[in-house]
Structures are given as C-alpha cells and as structure tokens.
Design a protein around this motif. Structure first.
Motif, PDB file in Angstrom:
ATOM      1  N   ARG A  50      11.157  24.072  -7.587  1.00  0.00           N
ATOM      2  CA  ARG A  50      10.136  23.958  -6.547  1.00  0.00           C
ATOM      3  C   ARG A  50       9.270  22.718  -6.730  1.00  0.00           C
ATOM      4  O   ARG A  50       8.216  22.589  -6.086  1.00  0.00           O
ATOM      5  N   SER A  51       9.701  21.776  -7.611  1.00  0.00           N
ATOM      6  CA  SER A  51       8.854  20.617  -7.941  1.00  0.00           C
ATOM      7  C   SER A  51       8.938  19.507  -6.910  1.00  0.00           C
ATOM      8  O   SER A  51       8.142  18.575  -6.939  1.00  0.00           O
ATOM      9  N   THR A  52       9.918  19.535  -6.039  1.00  0.00           N
ATOM     10  CA  THR A  52      10.070  18.496  -5.020  1.00  0.00           C
ATOM     11  C   THR A  52       9.800  19.090  -3.650  1.00  0.00           C
ATOM     12  O   THR A  52       9.692  20.309  -3.479  1.00  0.00           O
ATOM     13  N   ARG A  53       9.713  18.206  -2.665  1.00  0.00           N
ATOM     14  CA  ARG A  53       9.421  18.668  -1.294  1.00  0.00           C
ATOM     15  C   ARG A  53      10.533  19.556  -0.775  1.00  0.00           C
ATOM     16  O   ARG A  53      10.281  20.547  -0.107  1.00  0.00           O
ATOM     17  N   ARG A  54      11.764  19.197  -1.116  1.00  0.00           N
ATOM     18  CA  ARG A  54      12.910  20.035  -0.700  1.00  0.00           C
ATOM     19  C   ARG A  54      13.297  20.927  -1.867  1.00  0.00           C
ATOM     20  O   ARG A  54      13.605  20.432  -2.956  1.00  0.00           O
ATOM     21  N   VAL A  55      13.257  22.221  -1.633  1.00  0.00           N
ATOM     22  CA  VAL A  55      13.580  23.180  -2.677  1.00  0.00           C
ATOM     23  C   VAL A  55      15.084  23.147  -2.938  1.00  0.00           C
ATOM     24  O   VAL A  55      15.886  23.223  -2.006  1.00  0.00           O
ATOM     25  N   ARG A  56      15.439  23.037  -4.222  1.00  0.00           N
ATOM     26  CA  ARG A  56      16.855  22.964  -4.585  1.00  0.00           C
ATOM     27  C   ARG A  56      17.180  24.023  -5.631  1.00  0.00           C
ATOM     28  O   ARG A  56      16.330  24.356  -6.470  1.00  0.00           O
ATOM     29  N   PRO A  57      18.399  24.559  -5.604  1.00  0.00           N
ATOM     30  CA  PRO A  57      18.790  25.536  -6.628  1.00  0.00           C
ATOM     31  C   PRO A  57      18.837  24.889  -8.006  1.00  0.00           C
ATOM     32  O   PRO A  57      19.237  23.731  -8.150  1.00  0.00           O
ATOM     33  N   THR A  58      18.425  25.622  -9.002  1.00  0.00           N
ATOM     34  CA  THR A  58      18.601  25.190 -10.388  1.00  0.00           C
ATOM     35  C   THR A  58      20.076  25.360 -10.769  1.00  0.00           C
ATOM     36  O   THR A  58      20.890  25.847  -9.974  1.00  0.00           O
ATOM     37  N   ALA A  59      20.403  24.988 -12.014  1.00  0.00           N
ATOM     38  CA  ALA A  59      21.779  25.191 -12.477  1.00  0.00           C
ATOM     39  C   ALA A  59      22.126  26.675 -12.447  1.00  0.00           C
ATOM     40  O   ALA A  59      23.243  27.059 -12.066  1.00  0.00           O
ATOM     41  N   ALA A  60      21.163  27.506 -12.852  1.00  0.00           N
ATOM     42  CA  ALA A  60      21.403  28.952 -12.802  1.00  0.00           C
ATOM     43  C   ALA A  60      21.573  29.415 -11.348  1.00  0.00           C
ATOM     44  O   ALA A  60      22.429  30.249 -11.037  1.00  0.00           O
ATOM     45  N   GLY A  61      20.758  28.829 -10.462  1.00  0.00           N
ATOM     46  CA  GLY A  61      20.872  29.194  -9.053  1.00  0.00           C
ATOM     47  C   GLY A  61      22.216  28.792  -8.473  1.00  0.00           C
ATOM     48  O   GLY A  61      22.833  29.548  -7.704  1.00  0.00           O
ATOM     49  N   GLU A  62      22.685  27.583  -8.831  1.00  0.00           N
ATOM     50  CA  GLU A  62      23.991  27.130  -8.342  1.00  0.00           C
ATOM     51  C   GLU A  62      25.098  28.074  -8.818  1.00  0.00           C
ATOM     52  O   GLU A  62      26.025  28.383  -8.051  1.00  0.00           O
ATOM     53  N   ARG A  63      24.976  28.538 -10.058  1.00  0.00           N
ATOM     54  CA  ARG A  63      26.023  29.433 -10.576  1.00  0.00           C
ATOM     55  C   ARG A  63      25.992  30.796  -9.897  1.00  0.00           C
ATOM     56  O   ARG A  63      27.050  31.405  -9.656  1.00  0.00           O
ATOM     57  N   LEU A  64      24.805  31.278  -9.572  1.00  0.00           N
ATOM     58  CA  LEU A  64      24.694  32.625  -9.010  1.00  0.00           C
ATOM     59  C   LEU A  64      24.880  32.675  -7.492  1.00  0.00           C
ATOM     60  O   LEU A  64      25.138  33.745  -6.942  1.00  0.00           O
TER      61      LEU A  64
END
Length: 312
Positions: A50-64
């Motif tokens: 959530r550190s940037t303007r566009r929310v991006r999945p973390t590595a864990a998020g990408e895996r899940l």
C-alpha cells in the motif's frame, strides 16, 4: 476465511486499488479494506503493498491470487450444480427396477436423458417387497412395481398394463382356438401373441401352478381376486410355480396343469406347451413413491414417463 474476502482480494488486485474495487463490488471502500486486513491477519501474511498510489500485490499476494481465484471458481460451480440439482437437472436418481422386457424402461431412460442429460440414474433390482421397503426408508427415490393397487405409506402411480397369459399342455382341449377365430390355432410352443383370449373360468377344473404368496404377494393377490371375480373361491391347487422354464417343462411332462404369468423375457422354447392370453386380465406396473410433493429429479422422471407411455 470467507468467500467474500477472497472476492475482495481478487477485485483489489485486478483494479489496482481499494476504491476502484469497492466501485466494482458496489460497496463502500472501508468495507473492502477492513475485510482484506482481517484476512491478512488470519493468514499471517501481507497481501498488498500500500506504499504507492497504485496498490499492488506483494509476493505472498501474487502466490495466493491463483488459489483465491480457483476457490471462487469452485464455489461458483458448486452453486450452479446445486441449482441444477434443485431443478432436477443434475444429481442421482435411485430407482428400483422390475424384471421384465427392457423396452419400456429403456424408452423412459432415453426420454429422461433428453430432459435431464446430467441426471444420473442408479438402478436397483430387488424383490418387490424389498423395493417398496427401500422407497419407504428413503434409500430409493422411487421403484417400479407390478400388481399392488395400494401400499401403506406410499403413493402408487399407475403407468402401464401387461396382459396375463396361461401356459398349458398343447394336447389339452383349451389349447385350441375356436374354429374360425382370426387369431389362428394354438400350436406346440406357440408364442403368446397369436391365440384368442381364454376366459379364466374355463380353467376352473385344471390345477394351477402358482408360487406361494410370500414370493410375490401382489401377483398372488391379483390372481386370487380374479378367481373370486369369476365366481370361484380358489383355483384347484397344483404343484408350486418355481421358475418359468422348470414349470413349463413339468407342465409338458406331468399330469395336466397350467400356470399364469406375465412376460419378463422371450419365452423359452418348450415342446408340447401352448400359450393363451387370458381374457380381461392384466397386471399394472406402477411407480411407488413416498407420499407428498415429488422432489425435482422425480418430477423429471414422471415427465419422461408421460412422454413415452400412454396414460393407463
């Protein structure tokens, strides 16, 4: 873990933000954020950066994410299948079957496959009393049965009727058709669709080979009631019916006697036996079901039966 939480995670990942995900889902942004955070705490991993303007999945998020999408697809498929089961278009129909010519049953099953192609049918062949007991207990959804007009605790839906036949020695006078009868004459081993119908009363003095009542109560009661209807108290008893082939062989070789039957298969070729249809006598095949509104799969079966069989 809730399905809605997984749906929120997928929406946030695909939309790139909580606000756009909330718009897509038709809910407020705070609800999306709260549910995603609750899931992160439950799983013990951070799903979004959530550190940037566009929310991006973390590595864990990408895996899940693929796992979340698979769960949502499976849940959606489960809902669709459940809806089809509720409509009688899917699932399993447990059906008790009668022994006999398969033409009608095959036609019914083919019609059922047309109206409900994903509905599987599990057939069980058992004695009549067992079939009825299994319908009562709920282990069968329905069962075809021959003979009974009523049965405690069950509804019997009449479907079709089959004629009854007499088998007697070909040398007996009753084996002959009256002169001039367009059906022709009974002859050695003649099939039971040629001779003229024989009145039951004409067989009054000829010993009848009938199976004990315990073997098939509905059929035994049908024959007994027919004798009462023609003014007799009971047929002259002969040796008990065993199997059709064995009984026919004994009728051909022993003292004159006869038996009554309905066709369950092609008749075995037995010399010195004649067959006569019995006038006005038939056995009705019914569908035994539990009382009350039929479940959806059973309604589909009744629809198929009506499509291929004339009303009784």
């Amino acid at each position: 873990m809730e399905l809605r939480q997984l749906a929120y995670v997928v929406a946030v990942a695909e939309e790139g933000g909580f606000g756009r995900a909330a718009e897509r889902l038709g809910i407020v942004q705070s609800a999306v954020s709260q549910q995603v955070q609750r899931l992160e705490r439950e799983l013990g991993v951070l799903l979004f950066d959530r550190s940037t303007r566009r929310v991006r999945p973390t590595a864990a998020g990408e895996r899940l994410l693929p796992e979340a999408r698979a769960v949502l697809v499976a849940a959606d498929r489960t809902r669709r299948v459940a809806a089809e089961i509720a409509a009688g278009a899917d699932g399993t129909l447990r059906l008790g079957a009668v022994h006999g010519p398969g033409d009608r049953l095959y036609a019914v099953l083919a019609a059922l496959a047309d109206v409900a192609p994903r509905l599987r049918v599990r057939l069980l062949r058992a004695a009549p009393a067992e079939r009825l007991a299994l319908v009562r207990s709920g282990e069968l959804d329905a069962a075809f049965v021959r003979g009974p007009a009523t049965e405690p605790g069950l509804d019997l839906l009449a479907l079709w009727s089959d004629p009854l036949y007499a088998a007697l020695p070909a040398s007996h006078p009753l084996a002959d058709v009256a002169p001039g009868d367009p059906a022709g004459a009974a002859s050695d081993g003649q099939a039971p669709d040629g001779p003229a119908p024989l009145p039951l009363a004409h067989l009054r003095d000829l010993p009848l080979r009938l199976a004990p009542r315990a073997h098939n109560p509905p059929f035994h009661d049908l024959v007994t009631a027919a004798w009462h209807a023609v003014g007799g108290t009971a047929p002259v008893p002969g040796p008990p019916f065993t199997t059709l082939r064995e009984t026919l062989t004994e009728i051909a070789a022993d003292a004159p006697s006869w038996t009554v039957f309905y066709r369950v298969s092609e008749l075995p070729p037995v010399p010195r036996i004649a067959y006569r249809p019995l006038a006005g006598l038939a056995v009705t095949t019914s569908l035994a079901v539990r009382s009350g509104p039929p479940p959806p799969a059973l309604r589909r079966l009744l629809q198929a039966i009506r499509a291929v069989t004339p009303p009784v």
